[in-house]
Write an enzyme that holds these catalytic residues in place. Structure first.
Site, PDB file in Angstrom:
ATOM      1  N   ASP A 110      64.496  30.256 -13.689  1.00  0.00           N
ATOM      2  CA  ASP A 110      65.758  29.458 -12.643  1.00  0.00           C
ATOM      3  C   ASP A 110      67.033  28.548 -13.334  1.00  0.00           C
ATOM      4  O   ASP A 110      66.610  28.614 -14.096  1.00  0.00           O
ATOM      5  CB  ASP A 110      65.047  29.101 -11.393  1.00  0.00           C
ATOM      6  N   HIS A 144      67.397  35.578 -16.619  1.00  0.00           N
ATOM      7  CA  HIS A 144      67.092  34.881 -15.053  1.00  0.00           C
ATOM      8  C   HIS A 144      66.082  35.677 -14.904  1.00  0.00           C
ATOM      9  O   HIS A 144      65.800  35.248 -13.906  1.00  0.00           O
ATOM     10  CB  HIS A 144      68.721  35.463 -14.197  1.00  0.00           C
TER      11      HIS A 144
END
Length: 406
Positions: free
Chosen positions: A381, A377
């Site tokens: 995204d 992450h």
């Protein structure tokens, strides 16, 4: 005169290995380039060839020992003397197959450690077994099939039954434990997976895919495909091709973090997890963006065979920009795969099963598969992860998209 047997160069960045097993005992005749020992590295098992003809001398390292590249692990004595002959009483009792194995005619063959072990366990002559592996190499399946055939031809031996029956039974309620040293490969897998959990900000997102179109295409063309290309048409070819297309649309999933920089790539090297005797290994399909489905299937098939034989090369395990792991072949319904650093994402495939779904307002039964994308992450995204999975799903549900690049 003794000749030193040394740990060969194992590849860039690999400086040491663990002795897996000795394939030759002291006193056994050895031919040049015949495997005398197997080594376990953090990527794959490799064999140590004899530097010359001779007789196996002393072992300077034992199974489980960690040895550096270039270290002396044993000695080869000059001369062509064979191993010590059997005693006169034992010689007449030796069967032709057992004698052939004792004399090691397999020195002219290249046998993986697991295949060699099976040959010795079953007392077979490897020169009498037809190999189905690459370049006629013997596989474990070839040896097991030959052992079954030999067992079927052998006459019954009633006298052996009492000996088996006489074996002392285990005490009722006995609790046993067995301690087995972790292989270097298993230790490295554990270390790297834990490193990924500690370093990456891992997140997993899911989707499902209707496999109807791919199953129908495979059923329609599998015979023609195999006749033309010499390989079976599986599902992985479709998924690798679809993943390449989705990675082009969402380049962050194919990128990686190096220090404070993001490295984007215009090529796709897909790591595919395949089963090997000592655990999963992950060879790399390089430049998958240039390959057809047929070339992808051939490459994966070759990786699978050589993983079982233990003949994958270290260089074939290096690199990779994206991983696909198919737990569905083992029956997995759903999982959260772990990233293979320094990659930033891994796609998990799962088993196909009929489930009720709604299509055009009607409940119908379709062959469905869950997809799981684990990703870093820090770089990817949630929107990009979902976009990637949707693009993959669309391509699999409508394979025509793979042909017209949609």
């Amino acid at each position: 005169m003794s000749v030193e047997i040394k740990v060969p160069t194992l590849g860039e960045s690999i400086t040491e290995a663990t002795i897996g097993e000795w394939l030759k005992k002291p006193g056994e005749a050895v031919k040049a380039d015949e495997p005398v020992a197997s080594l376990e590295t953090d990527k794959v098992s490799v064999e140590v060839p004899a530097p010359a003809d001779g007789v196996m001398g002393a072992h300077a390292a034992q199974p489980g020992d960690t040895v550096a590249v270039g270290a002396v692990i044993g000695y080869l004595e000059a001369g062509g003397a064979a191993a010590a002959p059997a005693t006169p009483a034992a010689a007449p009792a030796a069967t032709p197959a057992a004698a052939a194995v004792a004399d090691e005619p397999a020195g002219d063959l290249t046998l993986s450690p697991s295949v060699r072990r099976l040959v010795l366990e079953h007392g077979l002559d490897p020169t009498q077994i037809r190999g189905t592996g690459k370049d006629g190499r013997l596989t474990k399946e070839d040896v097991l099939a030959a052992a079954e055939a030999a067992k079927a031809k052998a006459p019954a031996t009633p006298a052996a039954a009492p000996a088996v029956a006489a074996a002392a039974p285990a005490p009722a309620g006995a609790r046993r434990e067995e301690r087995v040293r972790m292989s270097r490969l298993r230790q490295t897998i554990a270390s790297r997976l834990k490193e990924a959990q500690n370093t990456a900000a891992m997140l997993t997102t899911f989707n499902d895919v209707d496999m109807t179109a791919v199953i129908e295409a495979r059923a329609r063309y599998k015979d023609l495909f195999e006749k033309k290309h010499g390989v079976r048409l599986g599902f992985m070819g479709f998924f690798v091709k679809a993943a390449v297309q989705a990675l082009r649309d969402v380049p962050a999933v194919n990128a990686s973090i190096e220090g404070d920089e993001i490295v984007y790539r215009d090529y796709v090297d897909v790591s595919v997890a395949v089963s090997a005797p000592n655990g999963l290994v992950v060879p790399v399909i390089r430049d998958a963006q240039e390959m057809s489905v047929a070339t992808i299937e051939k490459t994966i098939g070759d990786f699978g065979k050589r993983a079982k034989d233990g003949t994958l090369k270290i260089d074939e395990m290096k690199g990779g920009t994206f991983t696909i792991s198919n737990g569905g072949v083992f029956g997995s319904l759903l999982s959260t795969p772990i990233i293979n650093p320094p990659q930033s994402a891994v796609l998990g495939l799962h088993r196909i099963e009929d489930r009720p779904v709604v299509r055009d307002g009607q409940i119908v039964v379709r062959p469905m598969m869950y997809l799981a994308l684990s990703y870093d992450h820090r770089l990817i995204d949630g929107r990009e992860a979902v976009t990637f999975l949707v693009a993959l799903k669309n391509a699999i549900e409508d394979p025509t998209r793979l042909l017209i690049d949609l």
